[in-house]
Enzyme design. Sequence first.
Site, short mmCIF file in Angstrom:
data_model
loop_
_atom_site.label_atom_id
_atom_site.label_comp_id
_atom_site.label_asym_id
_atom_site.label_seq_id
_atom_site.Cartn_x
_atom_site.Cartn_y
_atom_site.Cartn_z
N GLY A 198 0.79 -1.23 0.00
CA GLY A 198 0.00 0.00 0.00
C GLY A 198 0.82 1.28 0.00
CB ILE A 222 5.71 14.57 -10.38
CG1 ILE A 222 4.97 14.56 -11.72
CG2 ILE A 222 6.74 15.70 -10.38
CD1 ILE A 222 5.86 14.45 -12.96
CD1 TRP A 241 24.20 12.99 -11.81
CD2 TRP A 241 23.20 12.91 -13.82
NE1 TRP A 241 25.11 12.51 -12.73
CE2 TRP A 241 24.52 12.45 -13.96
CE3 TRP A 241 22.38 12.95 -14.95
CZ2 TRP A 241 25.06 12.04 -15.19
CZ3 TRP A 241 22.90 12.54 -16.16
CH2 TRP A 241 24.22 12.09 -16.28
CG ASP A 272 16.25 9.44 -8.72
OD1 ASP A 272 15.95 8.24 -8.53
OD2 ASP A 272 17.22 9.79 -9.42
CE1 TYR A 331 23.02 9.88 -10.64
CE2 TYR A 331 21.19 10.71 -9.35
CZ TYR A 331 21.67 10.00 -10.42
OH TYR A 331 20.77 9.42 -11.29
CE LYS A 344 18.64 6.22 -9.63
NZ LYS A 344 19.03 7.63 -9.47
CG HIS A 355 22.86 3.98 -10.93
ND1 HIS A 355 23.40 5.04 -10.26
CD2 HIS A 355 22.29 4.52 -12.03
CE1 HIS A 355 23.16 6.15 -10.92
NE2 HIS A 355 22.49 5.85 -12.00
CB SER A 388 17.07 12.15 -19.05
OG SER A 388 18.21 11.86 -18.29
CB SER A 445 19.64 14.73 -19.73
OG SER A 445 20.63 14.76 -18.74
N1 LIG Z 1 19.04 6.00 -13.38
C1 LIG Z 1 19.89 6.69 -14.11
O1 LIG Z 1 20.88 6.16 -14.65
C2 LIG Z 1 19.67 8.16 -14.32
C3 LIG Z 1 20.32 8.80 -15.39
C4 LIG Z 1 20.07 10.16 -15.58
C5 LIG Z 1 19.21 10.85 -14.71
N2 LIG Z 1 18.64 10.19 -13.66
C6 LIG Z 1 17.76 10.91 -12.70
O2 LIG Z 1 16.77 11.64 -13.45
C7 LIG Z 1 16.84 13.02 -13.10
C8 LIG Z 1 16.42 13.90 -14.27
O3 LIG Z 1 17.24 13.69 -15.39
P1 LIG Z 1 18.36 14.73 -15.86
O4 LIG Z 1 18.84 15.51 -14.70
O5 LIG Z 1 19.33 13.91 -16.64
O6 LIG Z 1 17.65 15.68 -16.91
P2 LIG Z 1 16.21 16.38 -17.13
O7 LIG Z 1 15.43 16.40 -15.88
O8 LIG Z 1 15.64 15.78 -18.37
O9 LIG Z 1 16.66 17.85 -17.53
C9 LIG Z 1 17.28 18.70 -16.63
C10 LIG Z 1 17.62 19.99 -17.38
O10 LIG Z 1 16.42 20.63 -17.80
C11 LIG Z 1 16.40 21.97 -17.29
N3 LIG Z 1 15.00 22.23 -16.89
C12 LIG Z 1 14.34 21.68 -15.84
N4 LIG Z 1 13.08 22.12 -15.79
C13 LIG Z 1 12.93 22.98 -16.82
C14 LIG Z 1 11.85 23.76 -17.29
N5 LIG Z 1 10.67 23.75 -16.68
N6 LIG Z 1 12.06 24.54 -18.39
C15 LIG Z 1 13.26 24.55 -19.00
N7 LIG Z 1 14.32 23.84 -18.61
C16 LIG Z 1 14.16 23.05 -17.52
C17 LIG Z 1 17.35 21.97 -16.12
O11 LIG Z 1 17.94 23.25 -15.97
P3 LIG Z 1 17.67 24.15 -14.65
O12 LIG Z 1 18.23 23.36 -13.48
O13 LIG Z 1 18.44 25.39 -14.95
O14 LIG Z 1 16.19 24.36 -14.56
C18 LIG Z 1 18.41 20.95 -16.56
O15 LIG Z 1 19.35 21.55 -17.41
C19 LIG Z 1 18.30 13.19 -12.66
O16 LIG Z 1 18.50 14.41 -11.98
C20 LIG Z 1 18.50 11.94 -11.86
O17 LIG Z 1 17.92 12.09 -10.57
C21 LIG Z 1 18.83 8.85 -13.47
#
Ligand SMILES: NC(=O)c1ccc[n+]([C@@H]2O[C@H](COP(=O)([O-])OP(=O)(O)OC[C@H]3O[C@@H](n4cnc5c(N)ncnc54)[C@H](OP(=O)(O)O)[C@@H]3O)[C@@H](O)[C@H]2O)c1
Length: 324
Positions: free
Chosen positions: A12, A18, A23, A46, A51, A80, A113, A211, A215
């Site tokens: 549960g 969201i 990262w 997350d 990280y 992770k 991871h 992402s 990203s």
């Molecule tokens: N499991 C894995 O291997 C793995 C791999 C990658 C990521 N992740 C996780 O997923 C999370 C998200 O992925 P990510 O960090 O790679 O990329 P993302 O969330 O796709 O994109 C982040 C980018 O988008 C910009 N952004 C965020 N909100 C925005 C908006 N409303 N308008 C315009 N730009 C915006 C951010 O800049 P600003 O900060 O300037 O807003 C940053 O440059 C990571 O932080 C991590 O926790 C996990």
Amino acid sequence: MTNEKYFELNGGDQMPRIGFGTWQASDEVLEKSVSEALAAGYRHFDTARAYENEAALGRALSRWIGGEPAKRKELFVVTKLPPGGNRPDLVPEYFNNSIKDLGLDYVDLYLMHTPFAFVHVPGDLHPKNPDGSMKVDHSTDLIAVWKAILKLKDSGRVRHVGVSNVNEEQLRRLCAVEKPACLQIEVHALCQQNSMIATANDLGIPIVAYSPLGSKALADALSEKTGREYPDLLKLPIVQRIAETHSRTPAQVLLRYTLQRGLGAIPKSTNQTRIKQNISLWDFELTDREMMDLAALDRGENGRICDFSFFPGMEKHPEFPFKH
Ligand SMILES: NC(=O)c1ccc[n+]([C@@H]2O[C@H](COP(=O)([O-])OP(=O)(O)OC[C@H]3O[C@@H](n4cnc5c(N)ncnc54)[C@H](OP(=O)(O)O)[C@@H]3O)[C@@H](O)[C@H]2O)c1
């Protein structure tokens, strides 16, 4: 599922669809952003050992929890096992280090991871050879690692366990032992993962899209290194047009699209306005036509950004998940 704010997990527990990605932010910036995210209503966070920011996240969360168990229960914290910990005997040690740095009594979800592994080098989460390639541990026994992760649940210090970055064949193999509580993979408009999503849906595994906005920092870094071009998802004309129609931002359209596909998402931002935007997704709906237009952006495997090419030599690992 379109308007359900949570995935319901075993027992549960509710996992907010969201969450907040962490990262690639300095400790100082992250602490501030997490406090802003909490104020904006995020409860799912997350992180990952890799990280190297668990302590900063933990400080911001602990301040908010203020020692009240009821507030801790409101949170859903994910971390992770890093690739250097993908050996059964190392799993408890890596987990203990994570939970200690987070300053929590338990984590809500612990993920493997990656299915591939680095050599375990104490104090170095990304060990490299002198030529710059990764120190790859080719001897990974994926099933044995998964069993060691599952065993962590017995301690009561992790409520759920899951996986990230596996392919469909690996996911099925892991499910033969026990179904992961969650699958975290790269999903966005250019890399829509239709086949993997169908498989996980069949298996009854909730998917969290990482992402989800493309990203940009990673795409820019890879582009500089390899010359490959990565389109900016937020600037795609169809995304901008749909955003204008709904008086929303392109990011909100991309995130809403992810939700309407039945997935969760963990956008990362360090900007207070964008942090708020990225969780304000529940009061508008994309039409079937808009969903189809966004579906047409898919580039399949060619749209993948996080292909681990930034870990040279990793593709030779027997459990490397992606085609190359
Ligand atoms: N499991 C894995 O291997 C793995 C791999 C990658 C990521 N992740 C996780 O997923 C999370 C998200 O992925 P990510 O960090 O790679 O990329 P993302 O969330 O796709 O994109 C982040 C980018 O988008 C910009 N952004 C965020 N909100 C925005 C908006 N409303 N308008 C315009 N730009 C915006 C951010 O800049 P600003 O900060 O300037 O807003 C940053 O440059 C990571 O932080 C991590 O926790 C996990």
